[in-house]
Design an enzyme around this catalytic site. Structure first.
Site, short mmCIF file in Angstrom:
data_model
loop_
_atom_site.label_atom_id
_atom_site.label_comp_id
_atom_site.label_asym_id
_atom_site.label_seq_id
_atom_site.Cartn_x
_atom_site.Cartn_y
_atom_site.Cartn_z
N GLN A 78 0.83 -1.20 0.00
CA GLN A 78 0.00 0.00 0.00
C GLN A 78 0.87 1.25 0.00
OE1 GLN A 78 -3.05 0.16 3.00
NE2 GLN A 78 -3.77 2.13 2.28
N PHE A 79 1.15 1.76 -1.19
CA PHE A 79 2.01 2.93 -1.32
C PHE A 79 1.40 4.17 -0.69
CE2 PHE A 79 -0.69 3.82 -4.90
CZ PHE A 79 -0.66 5.20 -5.04
N THR A 80 0.10 4.20 -0.52
CA THR A 80 -0.54 5.40 0.04
C THR A 80 -0.15 5.66 1.49
OG1 THR A 80 -2.56 4.19 0.62
CG2 THR A 80 -2.50 5.26 -1.54
#
Length: 150
Positions: A78-80
């Site tokens: 999850q890059f966010t």
């Protein structure tokens, strides 16, 4: 490298309507890879997560790790988690690693959990839109950062 670690009764992930990963009691790990992360970050977070004492013992105290209880892990990229919202209203993801590097380190993270600890684990699909169903137990949610920013 950042992680949101949730103690779960069960969790699963769907991609395009198909279940691609599922666990029962254990940890749901949302993992964000930051530009500049490497092997030391993986080692730190894997060791911390697998040995984090957030499961209850016979006395009702959080004194056991996922490793102690033989639990499972669902690891979702999850890059966010690297979004910076300090300015403006749109998150800035400039600190997130490139997709190629993030995928490589994500895979190494998963391999280290499996190889070093032998825990049962499932994963999501990198760079895919995922629907993650999390039955948080507690709720218990822990934020970790290999750079110890919080």
């Amino acid at each position: 490298m950042r992680a949101v670690v949730q103690r779960v009764s069960k969790s699963y992930v769907n991609v395009n309507g198909e279940k691609v990963g599922e666990i029962n009691q254990g940890l749901n790990v949302l993992l964000g890879v930051e530009d500049g992360d490497g092997e030391d970050d993986i080692k730190y977070l894997v060791d911390k997560i697998v040995n984090l004492r957030i499961f209850e013992d016979d006395q009702g105290k959080m004194n056991l790790s996922v490793n102690d209880i033989g639990g499972e892990l669902l690891v979702i990229s999850q890059f966010t988690l690297l979004g910076d919202c300090r300015k403006g209203r749109r998150p800035n993801f400039m600190k997130a690693a490139s997709p190629e590097i993030a995928d490589e380190l994500y895979q190494k993270f998963v391999e280290k959990v499996s190889k070093d600890y032998g825990l049962s684990l499932a994963t999501g699909s990198f760079k895919e839109h995922m629907e993650v169903d999390i039955l948080n137990d507690g709720p218990v949610t822990i934020l970790l950062d290999s750079n110890k920013k919080f």
